[in-house]
Design a protein around this motif. Structure first.
Motif, short mmCIF file in Angstrom:
data_model
loop_
_atom_site.label_atom_id
_atom_site.label_comp_id
_atom_site.label_asym_id
_atom_site.label_seq_id
_atom_site.Cartn_x
_atom_site.Cartn_y
_atom_site.Cartn_z
N ASP A 131 0.83 -1.21 0.00
CA ASP A 131 0.00 0.00 0.00
C ASP A 131 0.87 1.26 0.00
O ASP A 131 0.61 2.21 -0.76
N SER B 85 1.62 4.41 -3.14
CA SER B 85 1.15 5.78 -2.85
C SER B 85 2.27 6.71 -2.40
O SER B 85 2.15 7.41 -1.40
N GLU C 97 4.64 9.98 -2.05
CA GLU C 97 4.43 11.42 -2.18
C GLU C 97 5.79 12.10 -2.19
O GLU C 97 6.76 11.60 -1.62
N GLN D 294 5.70 16.91 1.06
CA GLN D 294 4.29 16.91 0.65
C GLN D 294 3.62 15.60 1.10
O GLN D 294 2.60 15.20 0.53
N GLU D 295 4.18 14.93 2.10
CA GLU D 295 3.74 13.57 2.47
C GLU D 295 2.51 13.62 3.36
O GLU D 295 2.42 12.93 4.40
N THR D 296 1.52 14.38 2.96
CA THR D 296 0.35 14.57 3.85
C THR D 296 -0.44 13.28 4.01
O THR D 296 -0.81 12.92 5.14
N GLN D 297 -0.70 12.57 2.93
CA GLN D 297 -1.48 11.35 3.01
C GLN D 297 -0.70 10.28 3.76
O GLN D 297 -1.24 9.55 4.59
N THR D 298 0.58 10.20 3.43
CA THR D 298 1.44 9.22 4.10
C THR D 298 1.50 9.49 5.59
O THR D 298 1.37 8.57 6.42
N ALA E 212 -0.71 11.02 7.37
CA ALA E 212 -2.03 10.73 7.97
C ALA E 212 -2.17 9.23 8.22
O ALA E 212 -2.67 8.79 9.28
N THR E 213 -1.72 8.41 7.26
CA THR E 213 -1.81 6.96 7.42
C THR E 213 -0.95 6.50 8.59
O THR E 213 -1.36 5.66 9.41
N THR F 71 5.00 17.61 7.92
CA THR F 71 4.54 16.24 7.71
C THR F 71 5.35 15.20 8.48
O THR F 71 5.28 14.01 8.18
N ALA G 246 1.48 7.02 -9.10
CA ALA G 246 1.19 8.31 -8.47
C ALA G 246 1.86 9.46 -9.22
O ALA G 246 2.86 9.27 -9.93
#
Lengths: 410, 410, 410, 410
Positions: free
Chosen positions: D24, D28, D30, D34-38, D40-41, D59, D96
């Motif tokens: 996963d 994905s 980044e 800019q690793e905002t999604q990473t 958050a996970t 981040t 990505a």
């Protein structure tokens, strides 16, 4: 394990004479494979000790010191000078001249310190002859010519050295360098770089200097080759590996208004291992061939001039020498060092008969010089010569005796 | 306006002897400013015509042919050979040798055709002496040494040529080149390039070939300089302007495993006008100084070796010659041409006393050669020599006579 | 042979309006082949004159002005701007933006003066329509897009221009440049250079920036290619021939610590004749292929992007125009000039149907600017724009009318 | 000294889930900072373990696992991807995209294996939380962004990390690389190179592509700079020292027929010690300034973009880890290695508060791949990803637990 007091006393007592011998050799360098006068002097001095001398490879001199049953060891000193105009300012500086293979005349200098090697070698022979009570066995003294051109060791070996002279079980040798006088430096395993020398002949097409369009310009081509060769070390070899690619000579053109029909340059390549060496040699060829194509020139001729073999210090013997050098000279004076990028044909004397060897360095500079404002001159510089000659020679002699007696001493 | 029949007959009758004279000169070239034997032969032949000869600038020879009241004109031929090993295969090819200023020995060749110039000049003198009925006035015959090095004209002028010899109102001269035998080529205005010659001495710092980090490598520096110099013509000068920057020699290093402390190269620069010349010279200096800085090297020494002046054919005189050449040789054999990139010191004879001059070219190749599969060899090539010697010399003689008689003919 | 007073009066009376139109076009440049708004404005203005307009090649606009029996002539103006950020400081400077083929955004400027061409073309149409009493025949007005990229003429021709529109017997066109406002400059024969544009894609091998030994570095390879390309103009082409090899773009790499897997550069080549062009193109390919081999890289891809054809001014027509221009503008204002190194696709309109054409230049600078301390900005500079707009446009209009009426005038 | 059986069993039992998590993250990536999604996970997963999470430097995510009295240790994993288009062919390959600082769009890939670092870090946290019976003290889990750009560690530290979070007495971290899966590699002392990144802006003078004489060509200038920079590593630095000078990007020019007014390139420099670093940086500046002078260009702007600090593994701690790694993984799987030329900002976490740290590598390739015909892809290659994911992750987790528990284990 350290030298007998009688030896130390003799070295000290003779030191003024030893220095005087050194200055004589320093004044009279000869070019590689032309060391006729030097060889004659060496032979005369050895004969003065009651030894027979044997010539190998032209100007190589060998004497065998026999002293009963026991191990056979060899000690090698090299004897040639360099086409450099000395600029040391010493009153015993060289004004000698010599003739290069191409017929041109040059100043000659012992710019690599082989004069100290000869002096130390002769002292070693003298003390071994004078102090036979301290040892037992056989010592083969080798005075080798032509080290600078990589010709000398090969010439002596090809002339049958080990066929007619007792084969040693170990070979020793040493070199002066810009370290501290009184100190010894030795590497374990790879001790010095391999060295390859190539001659490249670039063929162009001659034309009037005002008409480059009718030429294939071998000087411009050569210049592009040399700038391109820089990319081998910078891009093709890992930063962690040692590789040096030097273009030591470039010659092309006779007259400024004629674009010549050829140019020639010579390469000197240093590497520590066969893998890197193979990559460097491959890239050199690749670049030279491709650059010629870029100019529409014929394929250049790339000739191997000579190759210096590996110089691989036997690890066990190195450990043993580190111990005995430390005992004789003081542990702080003896340094386990990195391999150096310089090259030597010394290793061939051992590798040819598959016996171990060790090659170490002894320093030539006083603290004032070594720790001065600018780094002291290195080998092959017109300024290179020991400034503390006494300590330098004394240390070289003590190290040579210590190594040899570690094998044949009682 | 064409030559008198008596002259044409004489030229034809003498042609075998003229060719034989040419072959003798071709066999015996001498290097610039060393033309002692050549000068002696020329002087002897002129004296054989009953003329007094005068030496100027060492090996320069002058004879004045006086023939009553009338205009004074000068005709100049140059006499030196080049350090080239001839490869023409002719049975009268040169095997001569000479000694260059640096003491080295070289083969010598009349690789720029000055042997035809001498031969034509001597024939011109002969016919002027033999046919005084056809003209009136004074003709100054100049046999100039050292054209290739740009020294000769200056040496003769500085030796007082125009102080002791009658000053002409016009100067003529011509050069053989790889055009069609029997044809004349002449440019109006700028006729040949200016030429500047510079010697650059690059200073580095010597070190052992394995230790570039202790050196400033003058060979690598020189190579970067030479590749950088290419950008002058390619980027700094308009594509519509003429500029040639040739590095004719590059020499550095004595031994492949010593990074030398200096290298030297010589530049030859061709331009048609002062503006472009100034830009090129400025850029050369800018690049050489900056590249040395990039290497941390001292500022290199840039010396002007010599300079060839302009060669500017007086337009009105050129128009007049085009007309008389056409009348004598046929209009189709006479070509108004572009300026050439080669250089000459001929112009100095006129410019020094501010009189007009014209310099033209005569071809040296038969149709078979000229129109062959590959372009015929140019001046300064080891293959350069007229293949149709008879037509070449005959045309040169007729053109010389036509030009001179256009000024002093009855 | 000069313009009727009624025309001169009209031009003068309309000049403020003409300048205003020019300023509008200057504010609104569009990139090549994207001139939709410009084309719409041109079409609307032509329709306002009562003319039908026809689109060719996308944004090309054509109008045919018919006026009875008589010769057919064509006049062409080009319409596109450049991806340059204007820096003239004029209050009508462009702030326009556009999108390049690669998707990136750029400022756009009429940096080559095509805004003057449009304005002059529209004025020409207006006066021809308004003054039908002064002429007889047919004039084809061509407003061509995409000149900067060499696409536009080809696009209009391939779209069937000469199949559906009356074929002219002569084609005229003109270009503004950094000459004196009020002056006309024209070359006879070769008027502008041929131009070739190549795109080179260099393929390397990506690796971490710390491990060049695992890469084939396309940026270092590209740099060596570019320095090597300099030798074409400097060594492969005679100094007397025109050749320019420009690398206008070089792009490679996304991140400083990744050695990228490719790089790309674009070449622009200018030559005056096919022989030189062939040599230059051959050498470019030779060098690029060989340099890739020197790096062990795959053969780079070399693509022809476009080619500008020759622009060869018909000599007889040029002579005629020189005469009528001199009569209209004054002999001192009209100059017979050398060919320029810039390129144009204008010639295709004539060459495709084998009719003669002439292309001339009109100056854009006032004496203050032209004779100022530094040379005025050239075409494609962010500073390029006429400073004396009135004289520039008035001269362009008078020259256009003079040329056209020299063919169809009563 | 090896891991408790309960831990090994848990790692084995969870492995399928761990691999799934890895895939996963691999899908994905980044870009740096800019690793905002990473982030958050990561935060969600840590919170799922009952831990509080803290953001530092945008981040960056930190969680502190407290478990009674005892030593405090820190473990760091980095989280960012790279602007590389993945070419591994795995079904979990990344598609990505991301936006670079200059606004352009790029594919993004976990081309340096930080996805394994995240996965291993999260597993480490999980097992420390689940097995509190086996240890005592505090473990600070650091998930650092922006390692690739050298920004992340600095950003977290400047954001007050060690002011608000318990300061450790030792910091651990590890990196996947192209070694054998199941093996650990660690250097003592200097572990990774220092890295400097410079941006060079070359200023030229814009002109039309056909008029180089009116330009200062920044692309040709840049090319000469890059070829000249090769001489630093090849000539200015000893062959025995490590130095890498990479030009990772070069960008100049928008249109092939405009010589642009500037170009830009970025340098990445690797060295192992300050002396060599100082020489390299000095030579870069010297060359860039001098080359600009050679072109008559203004002095280029040289900006430091960022600098990676030293990464110096504390020798005593390294010895301890070598021992416990050997005990856990088998002595043959643990290698004392040379320093690597890659760089890291990991060291800053320890150096900023003057506590020891160790950074080691774990391999990612199966024997089939590692011993295959060609060397497996290295970090930053579009082909880089572990092929034996299970062994790779399992080994990373065991090494992380072994190191941490060597400090806080009961």
């Amino acid at each position: 394990m350290s030298l007998d007091t009688s030896l130390r006393d003799a070295i000290a007592a003779d030191l003024a004479e030893t220095v005087s011998d050194y200055e004589d050799f320093h004044r009279s360098p000869e070019l590689s494979m032309q060391e006729t006068q030097t060889a004659a002097t060496i032979a005369a001095k050895l004969q003065g000790l009651g030894l027979d001398t044997h010539a190998f490879g032209g100007t190589g001199i060998v004497a065998v010191i026999e002293n009963g049953q026991g191990p056979v060891v060899a000690y090698r000193a090299d004897t040639d000078g360099l086409p450099i105009a000395e600029d040391t300012g010493y009153d015993y500086a060289s004004a000698a001249e010599g003739t290069l293979p191409d017929g041109s005349t040059t100043k000659v200098m012992h710019g690599c310190g082989h004069d100290t090697h000869i002096t130390v070698g002769l002292s070693l022979a003298r003390y071994l002859v004078d102090h036979k009570d301290l040892w037992q066995g056989t010592v083969v003294m080798i005075f080798q010519p032509g080290e600078e051109t990589g010709e000398g060791a090969r010439a002596m070996l090809d002339d049958g050295l080990w066929d007619s002279i007792a084969r040693p079980e170990v070979v020793y040798g040493q070199h002066v360098w810009p370290g501290r006088a009184g100190h010894i430096y030795v590497a374990k395993g790879t001790a010095m770089a391999m060295s390859d020398c190539l001659k490249v002949t670039v063929t162009g097409k001659q034309a009037h200097g005002s008409q480059p369009e009718n030429s294939v310009d071998p000087i411009v081509l050569g210049a592009y080759m040399i700038t391109r060769l820089q990319s081998i070390v910078s891009r093709e070899i890992s930063g962690r590996e040692m590789a040096v690619v030097t273009v030591g000579t470039f010659h092309g053109g006779l007259k400024e208004n004629i674009i010549p029909d050829s140019a020639e340059f010579k390469l000197n390549i240093r590497t520590f291992n066969e893998e890197v060496r193979a990559v460097v040699l491959d890239r050199i060829e690749r670049i030279i061939v491709a650059e010629a194509q870029a100019s529409g020139a014929p394929e250049p001729m790339i000739e191997e001039m000579y190759r210096f073999p590996r110089c691989y210090n036997d690890p066990a013997t190195t450990d043993r020498l580190l111990e005995v050098f430390g005992a004789e000279l003081g542990e702080d004076q003896v340094h386990l060092d990195q391999p150096v990028t310089g090259s030597e044909d010394f290793g061939a004397f051992g590798d040819d008969i598959d016996v171990p060897y060790v090659y170490w360095f002894f320093g030539g500079y006083s603290p004032a010089k070594f720790d001065g404002d600018e780094p002291p001159a290195g080998n092959h510089s017109p300024f290179f010569a020991p400034d503390d000659v006494e300590t330098t020679l004394e240390t070289g002699i003590r190290a040579a005796l210590t190594a040899v007696l570690s094998s044949v001493g009682k």
